[in-house]
Design a protein around this motif. Structure first.
Motif, PDB file in Angstrom:
ATOM      1  N   PHE C 281     -66.824  18.352  11.865  1.00 40.55           N
ATOM      2  CA  PHE C 281     -67.980  18.624  11.010  1.00 40.55           C
ATOM      3  C   PHE C 281     -67.630  18.397   9.537  1.00 40.55           C
ATOM      4  CE2 PHE C 281     -71.083  21.175   8.816  1.00 40.55           C
ATOM      5  CZ  PHE C 281     -72.233  20.922   9.536  1.00 40.55           C
ATOM      6  N   LEU C 282     -66.471  18.922   9.152  1.00 37.48           N
ATOM      7  CA  LEU C 282     -65.972  18.759   7.784  1.00 37.48           C
ATOM      8  C   LEU C 282     -65.751  17.291   7.460  1.00 37.48           C
ATOM      9  CD1 LEU C 282     -64.753  20.335   5.344  1.00 37.48           C
ATOM     10  CD2 LEU C 282     -62.594  20.366   6.557  1.00 37.48           C
ATOM     11  N   PHE C 283     -65.094  16.619   8.366  1.00 37.64           N
ATOM     12  CA  PHE C 283     -64.772  15.202   8.251  1.00 37.64           C
ATOM     13  C   PHE C 283     -66.056  14.386   8.128  1.00 37.64           C
ATOM     14  CE2 PHE C 283     -62.471  11.419  10.055  1.00 37.64           C
ATOM     15  CZ  PHE C 283     -61.385  11.477   9.224  1.00 37.64           C
ATOM     16  N   TYR C 284     -67.017  14.672   9.023  1.00 38.42           N
ATOM     17  CA  TYR C 284     -68.291  13.950   9.007  1.00 38.42           C
ATOM     18  C   TYR C 284     -68.988  14.119   7.661  1.00 38.42           C
ATOM     19  CZ  TYR C 284     -73.127  12.770   9.764  1.00 38.42           C
ATOM     20  OH  TYR C 284     -74.369  12.216   9.621  1.00 38.42           O
ATOM     21  N   THR C 285     -69.050  15.366   7.197  1.00 38.18           N
ATOM     22  CA  THR C 285     -69.765  15.631   5.952  1.00 38.18           C
ATOM     23  C   THR C 285     -69.089  14.898   4.802  1.00 38.18           C
ATOM     24  OG1 THR C 285     -70.167  17.813   6.878  1.00 38.18           O
ATOM     25  CG2 THR C 285     -70.783  17.487   4.599  1.00 38.18           C
ATOM     26  N   GLY C 286     -67.752  14.911   4.788  1.00 42.40           N
ATOM     27  CA  GLY C 286     -67.025  14.209   3.735  1.00 42.40           C
ATOM     28  C   GLY C 286     -67.319  12.722   3.736  1.00 42.40           C
ATOM     29  N   ILE C 287     -67.221  12.097   4.882  1.00 42.82           N
ATOM     30  CA  ILE C 287     -67.466  10.649   4.963  1.00 42.82           C
ATOM     31  C   ILE C 287     -68.902  10.332   4.599  1.00 42.82           C
ATOM     32  CG2 ILE C 287     -67.658   8.728   6.572  1.00 42.82           C
ATOM     33  CD1 ILE C 287     -65.224   9.741   8.004  1.00 42.82           C
ATOM     34  N   GLU C 288     -69.811  11.134   5.114  1.00 43.94           N
ATOM     35  CA  GLU C 288     -71.234  10.883   4.857  1.00 43.94           C
ATOM     36  C   GLU C 288     -71.518  10.923   3.347  1.00 43.94           C
ATOM     37  OE1 GLU C 288     -75.053  10.006   6.469  1.00 43.94           O
ATOM     38  OE2 GLU C 288     -72.999   9.949   7.257  1.00 43.94           O
ATOM     39  N   ASN C 289     -70.979  11.950   2.676  1.00 45.94           N
ATOM     40  CA  ASN C 289     -71.225  12.047   1.243  1.00 45.94           C
ATOM     41  C   ASN C 289     -70.533  10.937   0.471  1.00 45.94           C
ATOM     42  OD1 ASN C 289     -72.831  14.233   1.577  1.00 45.94           O
ATOM     43  ND2 ASN C 289     -71.287  15.756   0.999  1.00 45.94           N
ATOM     44  N   LEU C 290     -69.388  10.477   0.988  1.00 43.24           N
ATOM     45  CA  LEU C 290     -68.668   9.393   0.317  1.00 43.24           C
ATOM     46  C   LEU C 290     -69.520   8.146   0.229  1.00 43.24           C
ATOM     47  CD1 LEU C 290     -65.970   8.118  -0.730  1.00 43.24           C
ATOM     48  CD2 LEU C 290     -65.456   7.560   1.631  1.00 43.24           C
ATOM     49  N   ILE C 291     -70.228   7.824   1.321  1.00 41.10           N
ATOM     50  CA  ILE C 291     -70.913   6.543   1.365  1.00 41.10           C
ATOM     51  C   ILE C 291     -72.410   6.672   1.125  1.00 41.10           C
ATOM     52  CG2 ILE C 291     -69.173   5.593   2.894  1.00 41.10           C
ATOM     53  CD1 ILE C 291     -70.966   6.000   5.193  1.00 41.10           C
ATOM     54  N   LEU C 292     -72.851   7.899   0.901  1.00 43.76           N
ATOM     55  CA  LEU C 292     -74.271   8.131   0.649  1.00 43.76           C
ATOM     56  C   LEU C 292     -74.750   7.346  -0.572  1.00 43.76           C
ATOM     57  CD1 LEU C 292     -76.297  10.085   2.040  1.00 43.76           C
ATOM     58  CD2 LEU C 292     -76.025  11.562   0.048  1.00 43.76           C
ATOM     59  N   ASN C 293     -73.907   7.365  -1.621  1.00 43.71           N
ATOM     60  CA  ASN C 293     -74.295   6.708  -2.868  1.00 43.71           C
ATOM     61  C   ASN C 293     -74.522   5.216  -2.683  1.00 43.71           C
ATOM     62  OD1 ASN C 293     -73.997   9.093  -4.246  1.00 43.71           O
ATOM     63  ND2 ASN C 293     -71.813   8.713  -4.635  1.00 43.71           N
ATOM     64  N   MET C 294     -73.856   4.646  -1.697  1.00 43.91           N
ATOM     65  CA  MET C 294     -74.023   3.212  -1.463  1.00 43.91           C
ATOM     66  C   MET C 294     -75.181   2.959  -0.516  1.00 43.91           C
ATOM     67  SD  MET C 294     -70.043   2.645  -0.741  1.00 43.91           S
ATOM     68  CE  MET C 294     -68.894   3.689  -1.628  1.00 43.91           C
ATOM     69  N   GLY C 295     -75.945   3.999  -0.234  1.00 39.99           N
ATOM     70  CA  GLY C 295     -77.092   3.825   0.650  1.00 39.99           C
ATOM     71  C   GLY C 295     -76.694   3.598   2.088  1.00 39.99           C
ATOM     72  N   LEU C 296     -75.489   4.030   2.441  1.00 41.58           N
ATOM     73  CA  LEU C 296     -75.011   3.824   3.805  1.00 41.58           C
ATOM     74  C   LEU C 296     -75.112   5.101   4.623  1.00 41.58           C
ATOM     75  CD1 LEU C 296     -71.755   1.767   3.219  1.00 41.58           C
ATOM     76  CD2 LEU C 296     -74.001   0.939   3.870  1.00 41.58           C
ATOM     77  N   SER C 297     -75.048   4.937   5.926  1.00 41.71           N
ATOM     78  CA  SER C 297     -74.889   6.080   6.809  1.00 41.71           C
ATOM     79  C   SER C 297     -73.616   5.831   7.606  1.00 41.71           C
ATOM     80  CB  SER C 297     -76.091   6.186   7.738  1.00 41.71           C
ATOM     81  OG  SER C 297     -75.789   7.078   8.775  1.00 41.71           O
ATOM     82  N   SER C 298     -72.920   6.910   7.980  1.00 40.73           N
ATOM     83  CA  SER C 298     -71.623   6.714   8.636  1.00 40.73           C
ATOM     84  C   SER C 298     -71.733   6.634  10.155  1.00 40.73           C
ATOM     85  CB  SER C 298     -70.660   7.827   8.237  1.00 40.73           C
ATOM     86  OG  SER C 298     -71.044   9.034   8.848  1.00 40.73           O
ATOM     87  N   TYR C 299     -72.970   6.796  10.699  1.00 41.22           N
ATOM     88  CA  TYR C 299     -73.173   6.706  12.149  1.00 41.22           C
ATOM     89  C   TYR C 299     -72.094   7.498  12.896  1.00 41.22           C
ATOM     90  CZ  TYR C 299     -76.085   2.952  10.420  1.00 41.22           C
ATOM     91  OH  TYR C 299     -76.993   2.240   9.714  1.00 41.22           O
ATOM     92  N   THR C 300     -71.416   6.829  13.824  1.00 43.51           N
ATOM     93  CA  THR C 300     -70.416   7.541  14.629  1.00 43.51           C
ATOM     94  C   THR C 300     -68.998   7.290  14.128  1.00 43.51           C
ATOM     95  OG1 THR C 300     -70.498   5.672  16.115  1.00 43.51           O
ATOM     96  CG2 THR C 300     -71.811   7.578  16.726  1.00 43.51           C
ATOM     97  N   LEU C 301     -68.861   6.968  12.847  1.00 41.38           N
ATOM     98  CA  LEU C 301     -67.529   6.687  12.298  1.00 41.38           C
ATOM     99  C   LEU C 301     -66.604   7.893  12.414  1.00 41.38           C
ATOM    100  CD1 LEU C 301     -65.580   4.846  10.800  1.00 41.38           C
ATOM    101  CD2 LEU C 301     -66.546   5.644   8.665  1.00 41.38           C
TER     102      LEU C 301
END
Lengths: 520, 520, 520
Positions: C281-301
């Motif tokens: 959950f922590l990992f997901y939230t971190g990755i998601e916020n990292l790439i949010l600014n680029m308009g990306l979603s991390s899907y199942t990364l």
């Protein structure tokens, strides 16, 4: 024999202490205690760090990871930073406990992962696990509405008020407003920032203790900082930045790592620190600006990356010119230099024949050179080896059978290339505490290394020989198994170098200690 | 014998020239000189590139990295781009000198690092070091207040005014306003953009010189560009972008790399370029948009990454169908094709027994097939090998003792699997310039490769044999050491293939040249 | 014998079906058909997925990649996601066809690349190729003016109108407004989101079918989701997010992968899922916020990365305590558990001597234990091996010569370490369909494994022996080649374990099936 609880307690006490010592590439107990104490001056941060270390080491222990690495603090030292910085960044509340706990787990996972990956290239992990764990935390906490970051304003009101409650607050911050030269001021501040504090006194204690610990480390730490300072001025960058978010700590760690720890300190290693500090500066600035937009700080990422990059490159050279890697890590640059100079004086001119130990993993010498029991006179330069556990015992259970001894039936390796000269497969294994003095050497192998040296390994297991007389064996070939034959009250290996091929020949005082490699 | 200074000078002259040639995957001296000259048309940029190359090669030399790679320009060609782009981006001032110097160092470190890492997977580094160095520079310069970037407005006023001062300015930009078809116009512009100029004339020179250098390279370079152009139109992307920040250069390099250099040019390699250019386009656009927000440009990153990815995948196939990797890199697609067709015609139908050279590293043939000294008549198909240094000498110091000769005592390897048939260990080493004609072959080993072929290696060192008659040896096993026994005035190896097992048998004209592999 | 077209058709039918089954770590045909059907309920998305799978498998086939991996859907299952999501994100127009096609190619390239890279570390690629392909698409499409993304508003008007045209629309969305408990509601929604739909019915079908397929998988899938749900609540995160962009799917896949697939399901594997879900959950939230600014979603990364990280770490342990990796993947947790328990009961107490199969690659048993032809009575526990092609034929062309048989002249390996006891090199190869009953066993090798076991391999090729009597061979050493000597109507290998060293000894019923490893 110590009780198991005592031994576990000792493991974790050592592991905790050494996790602090590792921050300064040391294994010095007293220095570590000073660092731990200093971290406790802001007791909330200190407790955060300590908790993270203890948790990490317990986890490593429970999951069966290397006790040696727990003991030397290799798993724990990233946890110090993780623990301290979590408490530094967030208000303590129930949600923080959850975040803290799982961040420490993540940090541990990353420690293992980086360690396995990078150890293949023989480079260290440095602070990578800490940095990447903090990245995940820094990126995710905004989504966690129950987590409350300490805003700059809070820090100067709520947190400060909290800190001032402790009785020693005024003592700790006594020097903060003293007039000192700018360079020294920033150096002390940067040293203090390792423990996320801005107290000048903390910087002074760390610097003075470092001086007592090692003059060389003190020199290269300052060298790294000094040239970062100079580069800042040259490129027109605000000096103030060095004291924040571990920015300046990069240069201090860099100086120690490259100038004195991973490379044997000499004029070239110093030059390397000086010459590449501007490259580190460039690297740091690039990384920092890259992640600034995401609201991140790079902490000690640039020091870790550039050091790994550099050590990796230096390891690729065919010739170890200028920069020499220490053969054994003494965690003390002065000792490393002394041992290396001594080594060069003794053996630098000759090329000695390198052997490896005739077994895998870690064994213990149970009877050394000129040992009191059987290594006497002309037969004095021999070594007996056994496997010992943490409590120093060579066996488990009732210790009544040879199978209860750790070393029994373990593979025995050829210490170097050579022809098998003699195999003597004559004696069965003794009962424990019986000796067979008629067949004194028990089952023995003698290898002719073709350069005038022979090695003899004795007390082997009957019928365990994997090679035959006349076979050419390469270094590390399994030749037999450890047994309990001959004059052997319990399973062990007898190993000696000799100049003639007969079993039981006089031993040759070959300086093997310097040339043994640990079998991989 | 050439003086050492001369030889160093030659090394660096070649290294510099070839760094330019490597840009177009070439080793053609004249083409390189044209590229160097063209880069000098804007002399400030040209000097930047040249300085970076010279610095990089000197560093590599000083630190003891491979002279072969310095000579072929493998270390230097990324420096061309680093040097030119630094001067292109920033106003020249003292701080830029510092930044320039340390960026070149960083570029060199990344070159070594990528090279070591990627060479394990047998894939090239292409322009990765340049791209990552520029990333660090692009990200960090904003923090360096003493560094002044050239803003778009500056470029069209200050820089242009500066450029126009050179007497040849008008000549260089003579064609800029000529009416030419859109596609050709953009192709020439893109070619010119390799050297960070917008002069059509530069594009024309580069394109024409490339045509003279290689028709195949010209074709695939254009093919890559053409399909990028088509994809741009199809997806509705502004064509203008191809000429900026090396965007279009990606497709030109891609065409040459995949269509003609790393894969032997054929219809399939052309199809690969055509079929995957849209994928490169997609990849490029993705990367570019990813880093746009950070104010970065991806330069030739996408070409480098996708080429590495593709070559890596193709190397994993069990069968080299369609796409064939050149065995020897001739740096010239026409020659590569010719050699390959020739090879297939000569040996394509048969399966020949592959040997490897009977030594490590690089040795030199001192007497070839039908050599004038001793390789006569029925004994003509033999080879003598020695080790030579840069000056072509086989020894150092006074050359008076066998130990002064580079090849003396070096390991000798089995060229292929087989049984040791004969070992003749009869003769001591001769004094230098003496020969022992009674024991003509000196110490010799003969290996029976079990397929009707025997190999003989002679003039070995007495008592250096590591194997015994009857041993089965695998390819590459160390069997003995090079010596100076028999008819051998100085240490060397005599090697021959024969159909019968006796020492000194008639040689067999086996086409070993085609089947020798370099020992790893 | 099946025609080649039939066999290709079957390969691709299986490959397509299994690509869907792989989504749920299964090889269950009926479950796969249900998933495929469910994906077709929004037929445009379904067709997108199907097209991508078929394209990918065809490409893999054409380029000569592993048929086994095509068949099991290992190449195709990432394509399902790529295909569905491309159609989900963009309006269908000619430019999308181009983008779709080249995205599928990129996805395939990344599949091969990740597979090769990660298989060295014995970790799976999971959904990495899908995620990185989508990153490239998400980042680049804005530049492609001919590509039209489906905006949120479009989705609720144009797309919905389109969807409602299908006759089964109302049936599919019948349950959408039913009152169900919040947790169940989100679980069903998340399951449905795997196929980019928000229909509760789809969720219900997938969940019920999963229950029939495997109770264990259902349990761990829900466990992962449940603890993500709990962590969301604890940290104050909006639950709604779990149903978007595959966010919640991470936890379902995580549960199945760690709790039941890559680790044999037991109490510890369940605990691992529970304990590490907050880390994910922590990992997901971190990755998601990292790439949010680029308009990306991390899907199942995050699921893919953390699973790979964890499996990598667990593989590094010296002791497989708590978490056991399945020796053979049955794609069915119930069966995996059963087989493992059964294995432990039969062999858990003893240490059996491990052999490997005496050949490389994949051979087929042509006559098993107590086979009807020659494996009779005391000679019953023997195995005959041949190589078969896809059609089950052991030869090609006219099958008239021994060289037409796939296994002829293929290397034969030592199944374990031991001394070569007997080599019998007496018989030439028979004509096809002839047998040499006088020399019943043909050319044979017997190896003494020094632990009371001997292995015999027969019908070898004359003069193909690479070792000699008395040689010590290590496991996997090439000892000879497969031939057609003795009682052998066509080339094959006869393999048996025996307790005495003579040729043709009675066979020993050694449970080799459990201890054979596939030669690498």
């Amino acid at each position: 024999m110590k009780s198991q609880i005592q031994s576990i307690g000792e493991l974790h006490l050592n592991g905790t202490i050494n996790s602090y010592a590792q921050i300064f590439f040391s294994q010095d107990r007293w220095y570590a205690v000073i660092l731990l104490t200093v971290s406790m001056l802001d007791y909330r941060l200190g407790l955060g760090g300590l908790t993270a270390v203890v948790l990490t080491n317990l986890m490593a222990h429970l999951l069966g990871f290397s006790k040696e690495k727990i003991r030397t603090g290799l798993y724990g030292f990233n946890a110090v930073f993780i623990g301290i910085s979590m408490v530094y960044k967030f208000h303590v509340n129930p949600a923080l406990f959850v975040l803290f706990f799982f961040s420490v787990i993540l940090g541990f996972m990353l420690t293992i992962w980086f360690e396995t990956l990078l150890s293949k290239y023989k480079v260290p992990i440095l602070t990578l696990p800490f940095v990447f764990t903090l990245f995940v935390v820094d990126l995710s906490f905004k989504t966690f509405t129950h987590i409350q970051p300490i805003l700059p304003f809070d820090r100067f009101t709520i947190v400060l008020a909290e800190q001032m409650k402790v009785p020693w607050y005024n003592a700790v911050h006594f020097f903060d407003n003293t007039e000192i030269p700018q360079m020294l001021y920033f150096y002390l501040k940067t040293m203090a920032s390792i423990f996320f504090t801005d107290s000048i006194l903390v910087g002074v204690i760390v610097v003075i203790a470092l001086l007592f610990h090692s003059r060389i480390k003190s020199t290269v730490a300052f060298l790294g900082f000094f040239f970062a300072f100079v580069t800042s001025k040259m490129m027109g960058v605000d000096i103030q930045q060095l004291t924040q978010n571990l920015a300046g700590v990069n240069y201090i760690f860099w100086g120690m790592a490259i100038g004195s720890f991973f490379i044997i300190p000499n004029a070239y290693s110093y030059l390397l620190v000086v010459g590449l500090t501007p490259v580190l500066f460039l690297f740091y600035t690039g990384i920092e600006n890259l992640i600034l937009n995401m609201g991140l700080s790079s902490y000690t990422l640039s020091f870790s990356l550039l050091s790994i990059l550099l050590l990796f490159i230096l390891r690729q050279r065919s010739l170890n010119r200028f920069f020499v890697f220490p053969y054994i890590q003494y965690y003390n640059p002065e000792k490393t230099v002394y041992k290396n100079v001594n080594y060069m004086q003794r053996f630098g001119q000759e090329t000695l024949f390198k052997m490896q130990l005739p077994f895998l993993d870690k064994w213990t010498v149970s009877q050394g050179y000129d040992g009191a029991i059987t290594h006497l006179g002309a037969w004095g330069k021999a070594l007996d080896f056994v496997i010992m556990d943490e409590e120093g015992s060579t066996c488990f259970g009732r210790c009544a059978q040879k199978e209860d001894f750790y070393c029994y039936n373990k593979p025995v390796l050829a210490p170097a290339d050579g022809y098998v000269y003699t195999i003597s497969n004559i004696a069965g294994d003794n009962e424990i505490n019986q000796v067979d003095t008629r067949k004194n050497w028990g089952n023995t192998i003698i290898i002719n290394h073709l350069n005038g040296l022979y090695t003899q390994i004795s007390h082997l297991k009957k019928d365990s020989f994997k090679v035959r007389t006349g076979d050419f064996v390469t270094k590390g070939t399994v030749v037999a198994a450890c047994g309990n034959s001959g004059r052997s009250p319990e399973p062990h290996l007898h190993f000696q170098v000799q100049l003639t091929p007969e079993i039981g020949a006089a031993t040759h005082p070959y300086p093997i200690g310097y040339f043994f490699e640990k079998a991989k």
